[in-house]
Design a protein around this motif. Sequence first.
Motif, PDB file in Angstrom:
ATOM      1  N   ILE A  92       0.878  -1.170   0.000  1.00  0.00           N
ATOM      2  CA  ILE A  92       0.000   0.000   0.000  1.00  0.00           C
ATOM      3  C   ILE A  92       0.913   1.216   0.000  1.00  0.00           C
ATOM      4  N   GLN A  93       0.875   1.970  -1.108  1.00  0.00           N
ATOM      5  CA  GLN A  93       1.750   3.129  -1.266  1.00  0.00           C
ATOM      6  C   GLN A  93       0.974   4.391  -0.875  1.00  0.00           C
ATOM      7  N   VAL A  94       1.479   5.086   0.133  1.00  0.00           N
ATOM      8  CA  VAL A  94       0.788   6.260   0.654  1.00  0.00           C
ATOM      9  C   VAL A  94       1.223   7.535  -0.073  1.00  0.00           C
ATOM     10  N   SER A  95       2.511   7.654  -0.351  1.00  0.00           N
ATOM     11  CA  SER A  95       3.000   8.878  -0.979  1.00  0.00           C
ATOM     12  C   SER A  95       4.226   8.572  -1.834  1.00  0.00           C
ATOM     13  N   GLY A  96       4.582   9.549  -2.699  1.00  0.00           N
ATOM     14  CA  GLY A  96       5.767   9.392  -3.528  1.00  0.00           C
ATOM     15  C   GLY A  96       5.468   8.727  -4.871  1.00  0.00           C
ATOM     16  N   THR A  97       6.546   8.501  -5.630  1.00  0.00           N
ATOM     17  CA  THR A  97       6.438   7.906  -6.966  1.00  0.00           C
ATOM     18  C   THR A  97       7.474   6.799  -7.123  1.00  0.00           C
ATOM     19  N   ILE A  98       7.034   5.673  -7.675  1.00  0.00           N
ATOM     20  CA  ILE A  98       7.919   4.531  -7.936  1.00  0.00           C
ATOM     21  C   ILE A  98       7.902   4.240  -9.428  1.00  0.00           C
ATOM     22  N   ASN A  99       9.075   4.179 -10.051  1.00  0.00           N
ATOM     23  CA  ASN A  99       9.188   3.842 -11.471  1.00  0.00           C
ATOM     24  C   ASN A  99       9.257   2.338 -11.662  1.00  0.00           C
ATOM     25  N   LEU A 100       8.607   1.855 -12.739  1.00  0.00           N
ATOM     26  CA  LEU A 100       8.667   0.439 -13.107  1.00  0.00           C
ATOM     27  C   LEU A 100       9.476   0.318 -14.393  1.00  0.00           C
ATOM     28  N   SER A 101      10.414  -0.624 -14.447  1.00  0.00           N
ATOM     29  CA  SER A 101      11.238  -0.814 -15.647  1.00  0.00           C
ATOM     30  C   SER A 101      11.520  -2.289 -15.864  1.00  0.00           C
ATOM     31  N   ARG A 102      11.823  -2.613 -17.130  1.00  0.00           N
ATOM     32  CA  ARG A 102      12.200  -3.982 -17.498  1.00  0.00           C
ATOM     33  C   ARG A 102      13.423  -3.944 -18.381  1.00  0.00           C
ATOM     34  N   LYS A 103      14.230  -5.007 -18.315  1.00  0.00           N
ATOM     35  CA  LYS A 103      15.399  -5.118 -19.177  1.00  0.00           C
ATOM     36  C   LYS A 103      14.962  -5.435 -20.600  1.00  0.00           C
ATOM     37  N   SER A 104      15.467  -4.682 -21.570  1.00  0.00           N
ATOM     38  CA  SER A 104      15.217  -4.943 -22.986  1.00  0.00           C
ATOM     39  C   SER A 104      16.472  -4.603 -23.745  1.00  0.00           C
ATOM     40  N   GLN A 105      17.017  -5.600 -24.483  1.00  0.00           N
ATOM     41  CA  GLN A 105      18.256  -5.412 -25.224  1.00  0.00           C
ATOM     42  C   GLN A 105      19.371  -4.932 -24.297  1.00  0.00           C
ATOM     43  N   GLY A 106      19.354  -5.410 -23.025  1.00  0.00           N
ATOM     44  CA  GLY A 106      20.400  -5.055 -22.079  1.00  0.00           C
ATOM     45  C   GLY A 106      20.234  -3.695 -21.436  1.00  0.00           C
ATOM     46  N   VAL A 107      19.120  -2.991 -21.712  1.00  0.00           N
ATOM     47  CA  VAL A 107      18.892  -1.643 -21.195  1.00  0.00           C
ATOM     48  C   VAL A 107      17.608  -1.640 -20.375  1.00  0.00           C
ATOM     49  N   ASP A 108      17.611  -0.907 -19.243  1.00  0.00           N
ATOM     50  CA  ASP A 108      16.394  -0.754 -18.446  1.00  0.00           C
ATOM     51  C   ASP A 108      15.424   0.171 -19.159  1.00  0.00           C
ATOM     52  N   MET A 109      14.263  -0.359 -19.543  1.00  0.00           N
ATOM     53  CA  MET A 109      13.254   0.425 -20.262  1.00  0.00           C
ATOM     54  C   MET A 109      12.094   0.731 -19.317  1.00  0.00           C
ATOM     55  N   PRO A 110      11.782   2.032 -19.086  1.00  0.00           N
ATOM     56  CA  PRO A 110      10.637   2.368 -18.228  1.00  0.00           C
ATOM     57  C   PRO A 110       9.330   1.938 -18.866  1.00  0.00           C
ATOM     58  N   ILE A 111       8.451   1.349 -18.073  1.00  0.00           N
ATOM     59  CA  ILE A 111       7.173   0.883 -18.621  1.00  0.00           C
ATOM     60  C   ILE A 111       5.972   1.418 -17.842  1.00  0.00           C
ATOM     61  N   GLY A 112       6.215   2.160 -16.751  1.00  0.00           N
ATOM     62  CA  GLY A 112       5.095   2.700 -15.989  1.00  0.00           C
ATOM     63  C   GLY A 112       5.555   3.206 -14.639  1.00  0.00           C
ATOM     64  N   ARG A 113       4.584   3.590 -13.809  1.00  0.00           N
ATOM     65  CA  ARG A 113       4.937   4.068 -12.469  1.00  0.00           C
ATOM     66  C   ARG A 113       3.755   3.901 -11.527  1.00  0.00           C
ATOM     67  N   HIS A 114       4.051   3.810 -10.208  1.00  0.00           N
ATOM     68  CA  HIS A 114       3.035   3.801  -9.159  1.00  0.00           C
ATOM     69  C   HIS A 114       3.087   5.135  -8.425  1.00  0.00           C
ATOM     70  N   GLU A 115       1.935   5.767  -8.301  1.00  0.00           N
ATOM     71  CA  GLU A 115       1.824   7.027  -7.567  1.00  0.00           C
ATOM     72  C   GLU A 115       0.992   6.775  -6.313  1.00  0.00           C
ATOM     73  N   GLY A 116       1.382   7.413  -5.182  1.00  0.00           N
ATOM     74  CA  GLY A 116       0.534   7.301  -4.001  1.00  0.00           C
ATOM     75  C   GLY A 116      -0.696   8.194  -4.149  1.00  0.00           C
ATOM     76  N   LEU A 117      -1.822   7.804  -3.713  1.00  0.00           N
ATOM     77  CA  LEU A 117      -2.170   6.660  -2.903  1.00  0.00           C
ATOM     78  C   LEU A 117      -2.607   5.513  -3.818  1.00  0.00           C
ATOM     79  N   SER A 118      -1.979   4.317  -3.655  1.00  0.00           N
ATOM     80  CA  SER A 118      -2.311   3.202  -4.534  1.00  0.00           C
ATOM     81  C   SER A 118      -1.871   1.906  -3.867  1.00  0.00           C
TER      82      SER A 118
END
Length: 472
Positions: free
Chosen positions: A51-77
Amino acid sequence: MLCADTLLQLELFQTLPIGKLEWICDRVQSIQLKAGDILSREGDRPNGFYIQVSGTINLSRKSQGVDMPIGRHEGLSFFGEIQVLSDDDVPVTLEAVCEVQLYRLSAEDFLEVLHSCREFEKLMFRTVQKRLRGLESFIQTREKMAALGTLSAGLAHELNNPAAALVRALKDLQPTMLELQRMNLIYGQRQVDEAHTAQWVEIRDRGFAAIANPLPNSLELSDREDRLLDWLEDYGVQEAWKLVEPLALGGVEPEMLSPMMEPWRDDSTELRDLGLRWLALSFDVMAMIDNGLNGAERISTLVHSMKSYSYMDRGAQQKIDIHDGIEDTLRLFSFKLKQGITVKREYAENLPQILAFGSELNQVWTNLIDNAIYELENKGTFDGSPSTITIRTCRKDKCVIVEIIDNGHGIAPEVKNRILEPFFTTKPMGKGSGLGLDVVRRIIENRHQGSLAIESGSGKTCFIVFLPIQEA
């Protein structure tokens, strides 16, 4: 500390009684993250419900050896429920962008809450379903872009060659045409026999036809060049070797030149060999135009194939010819197939068209053919025979069947059982996402109500695609 009032701001928790909310607040573990902190990494085991109350968390996955951002979680969530329910590894890396306050509920406690309230359970599964649909759509889009990226690199190479040939032809054409005009002016200043001029024009026109339909026998062409070189040098032409190739391509023989040059043999001006140079330059111009047209046609074919491949300017679903889609894909893979791989086509005649999502089926052919090419390029064939990819089509009952077969080493038994799993791959970092065959299966089964079968053994790997024939 987490309180019930905070939880009640989320629709999900409004279905729980106040006692259960307070129970959750007592059981959670507080977590504070600073900017750059990693909550979990791709491939980690699930570690509970968050349960995320505040702040921002980035989501990323490895693609071709590079971290590619694919989304984020924002509080409240909230997040993490899919991994707890499926017991799958965490598919993304979660990194704090700024200071983040969140709370972790253990997997056991989350499951207890989930099963304690039917309304909470229903709402949670609706959320899971919505998120999975979004994830599937994202994966399909990403895989299609990856396939197009693979093809675009080769397409750029394939377009470069005919484009360069076209540019060279146009650059050389301008000075050659100017020189031909100058020759015509000089020739026209002399009292010339019209019948003799007509003979030159006839030889030129026959040469144009010969250049448009060149000799398949290179040895015969080489012998003609030798004969012409001897005659030109005997006649006394300076730099005779420059005229030999165009004259030979135009089908000119020494015995044709002797009577034509006889009136000019004793001329002391440039008219002595002007006819020979005019003829050679005329053939050069024809060859330049022919090469330029070939280059332009090649570019047009590649662009048409790419347009057809992506089914631009058409509805999402339409009647399609399976063979057209496969051929478009093969043309876009020609840069790889030139490296010693033969494609053997065994197409059924009068194969019916099917109602399908054309661009998605082309993604299927791209993945399967690319995998076959990769195996043959990196592992070779089982028995040392030439690398071959066989594509076979047929109709059986109410299905169109497509088989894509390579004569490589086959799929290892321990790999075959996992090859359709999402994120599973045998390729090294940067050579594949591991999603390809899972997306292939989804496109065939979910989008077209077909099926995918795999047969493999020493010296053979065969992917069999069954597609139903449906009425529009």
